[in-house]
Every structure is written in structure tokens, then in C-alpha cells.
Design an enzyme around this catalytic site. Structure first.
Site, PDB file in Angstrom:
ATOM      1  CG  ASN A  92       5.281  -4.516 -37.322  1.00 32.07           C
ATOM      2  OD1 ASN A  92       4.998  -4.240 -36.187  1.00 32.07           O
ATOM      3  ND2 ASN A  92       4.899  -5.651 -37.745  1.00 32.07           N
ATOM      4  CB  SER A 144       7.336  -2.480 -27.016  1.00 27.16           C
ATOM      5  OG  SER A 144       7.273  -3.045 -25.859  1.00 27.16           O
ATOM      6  CE1 TYR A 157       9.920  -6.295 -28.267  1.00 25.74           C
ATOM      7  CE2 TYR A 157       9.084  -5.644 -26.064  1.00 25.74           C
ATOM      8  CZ  TYR A 157       8.786  -5.861 -27.370  1.00 25.74           C
ATOM      9  OH  TYR A 157       7.400  -5.471 -28.387  1.00 25.74           O
ATOM     10  CB  ILE A 190      -1.067  -5.872 -29.173  1.00 21.37           C
ATOM     11  CG1 ILE A 190      -0.773  -3.822 -28.581  1.00 21.37           C
ATOM     12  CG2 ILE A 190      -2.598  -5.580 -30.240  1.00 21.37           C
ATOM     13  CD1 ILE A 190      -2.074  -3.014 -28.397  1.00 21.37           C
TER      14      ILE A 190
HETATM   15  N1  LIG Z   1       1.944  -7.930 -30.038  1.00 19.67           N
HETATM   16  C1  LIG Z   1       2.338  -7.080 -29.149  1.00 19.67           C
HETATM   17  O1  LIG Z   1       1.605  -6.531 -27.727  1.00 19.67           O
HETATM   18  C2  LIG Z   1       3.057  -5.441 -28.793  1.00 19.67           C
HETATM   19  C3  LIG Z   1       3.412  -5.277 -28.190  1.00 19.67           C
HETATM   20  C4  LIG Z   1       4.731  -4.373 -27.589  1.00 19.67           C
HETATM   21  C5  LIG Z   1       4.972  -3.671 -29.298  1.00 19.67           C
HETATM   22  N2  LIG Z   1       4.875  -4.143 -30.079  1.00 19.67           N
HETATM   23  C6  LIG Z   1       5.631  -4.403 -31.543  1.00 19.67           C
HETATM   24  O2  LIG Z   1       5.152  -4.547 -32.592  1.00 19.67           O
HETATM   25  C7  LIG Z   1       5.168  -5.232 -33.426  1.00 19.67           C
HETATM   26  C8  LIG Z   1       4.867  -6.383 -34.467  1.00 19.67           C
HETATM   27  O3  LIG Z   1       4.514  -7.409 -33.351  1.00 19.67           O
HETATM   28  P1  LIG Z   1       3.678  -8.632 -33.514  1.00 19.67           P
HETATM   29  O4  LIG Z   1       3.812  -8.461 -31.876  1.00 19.67           O
HETATM   30  O5  LIG Z   1       2.684  -8.521 -34.292  1.00 19.67           O
HETATM   31  O6  LIG Z   1       5.026  -9.743 -33.878  1.00 19.67           O
HETATM   32  P2  LIG Z   1       4.457 -11.287 -34.232  1.00 19.67           P
HETATM   33  O7  LIG Z   1       5.403 -11.514 -34.160  1.00 19.67           O
HETATM   34  O8  LIG Z   1       3.299 -11.381 -34.825  1.00 19.67           O
HETATM   35  O9  LIG Z   1       4.710 -10.598 -36.216  1.00 19.67           O
HETATM   36  C9  LIG Z   1       6.475 -10.333 -36.692  1.00 19.67           C
HETATM   37  C10 LIG Z   1       6.755 -10.240 -37.878  1.00 19.67           C
HETATM   38  O10 LIG Z   1       7.228  -9.876 -38.088  1.00 19.67           O
HETATM   39  C11 LIG Z   1       8.477 -10.967 -38.811  1.00 19.67           C
HETATM   40  N3  LIG Z   1       9.550 -11.170 -38.480  1.00 19.67           N
HETATM   41  C12 LIG Z   1      10.219 -11.785 -37.998  1.00 19.67           C
HETATM   42  N4  LIG Z   1      11.676 -11.415 -38.900  1.00 19.67           N
HETATM   43  C13 LIG Z   1      12.187 -10.653 -39.301  1.00 19.67           C
HETATM   44  C14 LIG Z   1      12.807 -10.642 -40.200  1.00 19.67           C
HETATM   45  N5  LIG Z   1      14.446 -10.487 -39.321  1.00 19.67           N
HETATM   46  N6  LIG Z   1      12.430  -9.719 -41.131  1.00 19.67           N
HETATM   47  C15 LIG Z   1      11.711  -9.601 -41.668  1.00 19.67           C
HETATM   48  N7  LIG Z   1      10.687 -10.333 -40.702  1.00 19.67           N
HETATM   49  C16 LIG Z   1      10.782 -10.500 -39.705  1.00 19.67           C
HETATM   50  C17 LIG Z   1       7.793 -12.461 -38.569  1.00 19.67           C
HETATM   51  O11 LIG Z   1       7.709 -13.636 -39.834  1.00 19.67           O
HETATM   52  C18 LIG Z   1       5.702 -12.189 -38.289  1.00 19.67           C
HETATM   53  O12 LIG Z   1       5.612 -11.878 -39.548  1.00 19.67           O
HETATM   54  C19 LIG Z   1       6.615  -5.277 -33.012  1.00 19.67           C
HETATM   55  O13 LIG Z   1       7.706  -4.256 -33.341  1.00 19.67           O
HETATM   56  C20 LIG Z   1       6.578  -5.510 -31.551  1.00 19.67           C
HETATM   57  O14 LIG Z   1       7.857  -5.712 -31.388  1.00 19.67           O
HETATM   58  C21 LIG Z   1       3.797  -5.153 -30.219  1.00 19.67           C
END
Ligand SMILES: NC(=O)c1ccc[n+]([C@@H]2O[C@H](COP(=O)([O-])OP(=O)(O)OC[C@H]3O[C@@H](n4cnc5c(N)ncnc54)[C@H](O)[C@@H]3O)[C@@H](O)[C@H]2O)c1
Length: 253
Positions: A92, A144, A157, A190
Site C-alpha cells: 500500500n 489507482s 504517478y 478516497i
Molecule cells: N487516497 C486516495 O485517494 C488514493 C486513490 C487511489 C490510489 N491510492 C493508493 O492507495 C495507497 C494508500 O494511499 P493513501 O492516500 O492512504 O496514502 P498516504 O500518503 O496517506 O499514506 C502512505 C503511507 O506510505 C508511507 N510511505 C511513504 N513512503 C514510504 C516508503 N518509502 N516506505 C514505506 N512506507 C512509505 C507513508 O509514510 C504513509 O504512511 C497508495 O498506494 C495510493 O497510491 C490512494
């Protein structure tokens, strides 16, 4: 706690906040023993303490998933710390920046690819021997809708997230022989603090209108899907990328 993941060791990367944290809570509520991986020690510590306070078995592992040696060390520690080998891996973690083409710099782009794509290769590589040891497992990768429906400034991205789909399909083919299922989730927008912070109020209002359901998804809704795909209930789902976007990418007529 009992449930679909009773006593199963589940690794969640990017577990300190947002969707990752919601996934740990969901898996924990269904009995999983949680290995929570994140690069941010200062966010991960309190997050894992909260999981423990809710009665979940959870441990914190600080690692940058983009760095192969850090990933392998973390997964060796997970193997030592838990009584059984890893059953499920949820990839994730993300490092995301949205830049127009002429402003994409090498450092940012390489970090995005390193965390969001190579990171999945390293964690999968480190988890699979443990899954083989227990006779199988499941992997869920966060892609995504940007993989197929990118918005502006999303070249890097979208490349990462389309790569996640290819990596998922190739892993599914290769790991099937070991009774390991690999699937992806393609969320729409999200409502995590990090995603909301990217947009001004006008854009947020516009996006809501575009969405047939008229709202953003909740992290818990993605967590429910991740839990399904990781569970034995999804036993015939292999190499799929499941969209969860409230109908946003359904073409309107
Ligand atoms: N939030 C959205 O709208 C959305 C939409 C489509 C896809 N996604 C995907 O869902 C997943 C989670 O999204 P989110 O919005 O909760 O992200 P977020 O940015 O809130 O959380 C990401 C987490 O990953 C950690 N992280 C960053 N770099 C890292 C590394 N090098 N090693 C380990 N951990 C690391 C961060 O510290 C953070 O806790 C992602 O893959 C994102 O691309 C999110």
C-alpha cells in the site's frame, strides 16, 4: 480475535496512516497478526500503539520499501518475531507527487518509481519464501484509477500505478504454482487527509459532482475490499485489478 484472518500474519506497507492504517484495522478486527511497515517511524509508533490498545496483535517495522536491503531486513525480523510465516502482504505504501512534464525532476521521479514500483518487487521477493513455507498466501497491491484514467500532472504517478497492474498480473502468473494469489485494487478518490490536501475546495466540489455516487470513498471501504481479496473467499480471483471508485470512471451516456 477470530475471523477470516485468525492467527494469520499479514504485512501491510504504508501502515502508519490513511488507507494502510484502515487496512490494518480491518485485518486486525478479523484476527490477523499485523506486521506494520512504514518509512515514518514517528507516525508508525503511535499508530501501532493504537492498534495494540484495540486488542490487536501488531508490531512496527520501520523500513523504506524502495530499498531492497531494508525490506529484506524487515521481513527477516517479521519472520523471527511471529510464530508463523507471512500469509498475506498488502502493498500500500506510496510516495506521490503530481508535476507537469516540464517540472518532473529526477529525484522525485526516481523516488516515486522506487517506492511505488520497485518497492513491490522487493516486498514480494521477501514475502514469497515465507508464503511458500506455509503452503500459499495472498498479495494485494494498491494501484489507482490513474493507471487508466489519469488526471493532469499525473505522468509519473500513472506510470507507477499502471506498472503496479502489470506487476500484479505477472506475479499472479508466476506465483500461481505456489498457491499464491496476487490482485490489485484501483481506488478512485478516497477521503484520506493526504489526498484531500492536494485539492482546493473548488476542485473537491467539482469532483464530487462528477462522481455518480456524489462522494469520495472512505479508507474503510478500500480496506473491506483488500480484506476480501486477501482472504480465502477470493480463492478464484487471480491477477485481477478491481476498481473501487463509486462509478467515477464508468462512461456516462
Ligand atoms: N487516497 C486516495 O485517494 C488514493 C486513490 C487511489 C490510489 N491510492 C493508493 O492507495 C495507497 C494508500 O494511499 P493513501 O492516500 O492512504 O496514502 P498516504 O500518503 O496517506 O499514506 C502512505 C503511507 O506510505 C508511507 N510511505 C511513504 N513512503 C514510504 C516508503 N518509502 N516506505 C514505506 N512506507 C512509505 C507513508 O509514510 C504513509 O504512511 C497508495 O498506494 C495510493 O497510491 C490512494
Amino acid at each position: 480475535m477470530s475471523g477470516r484472518f485468525s492467527g494469520r500474519v499479514c504485512v501491510v506497507t504504508g501502515a502508519a496512516r490513511g488507507i494502510g492504517l484502515a487496512i490494518t484495522e480491518r485485518l486486525g478486527s478479523e484476527g490477523a497478526h499485523l506486521a506494520c511497515v512504514d518509512v515514518s517511524a514517528h507516525r508508525l509508533g503511535p499508530a501501532v500503539e493504537e492498534l495494540q490498545a484495540k486488542g490487536f496483535q501488531a508490531r512496527a517495522y520501520t523500513a523504506d520499501v524502495g530499498k531492497r536491503t531494508e525490506v529484506h531486513s524487515a521481513f527477516e525480523a517479521i519472520q523471527r518475531d511471529f510464530a508463523s510465516p507471512i500469509a498475506s502482504l498488502i502493498n500500500n505504501a506510496v510516495f506521490a507527487r503530481f508535476q507537469p512534464l516540464d517540472q518532473i525532476d529526477a529525484e522525485t521521479a526516481e523516488k516515486m518509481l522506487g517506492v511505488g514500483l520497485l518497492g513491490l518487487i522487493w516486498t514480494t521477493q521477501a514475502a514469497v519464501p515465507q508464503m511458500v513455507q506455509r503452503g500459499g498466501g495472498s498479495i494485494v497491491n494498491l494501484s489507482s484509477i490513474a493507471a487508466e484514467h489519469p488526471t493532469k500532472d499525473a505522468i509519473a504517478y500513472a506510470a507507477v500505478k499502471a506498472g503496479v497492474v502489470g506487476l500484479t498480473r505477472a506475479s499472479a502468473v508466476e506465483l500461481c504454482a505456489h498457491n499464491i494469489r496476487v490482485n490489485a485494487i484501483a481506488p478512485g478518490m478516497i477521503g484520506t487527509p493526504a489526498s484531500i490536501a492536494q485539492y482546493d475546495d473548488t476542485t473537491i466540489a467539482k469532483r464530487r459532482v462528477e462522481m455518480p455516487m456524489g462522494r469520495f470513498g472512505e479508507p474503510e471501504e478500500i480496506a473491506a475490499l483488500a480484506a476480501f481479496l486477501a482472504s480465502d473467499e477470493a480463492s478464484y480471483v487471480q491477477g485481477a485489478s478491481v476498481t473501487a471508485d463509486g462509478g467515477w470512471t464508468v462512461p456516462s451516456r
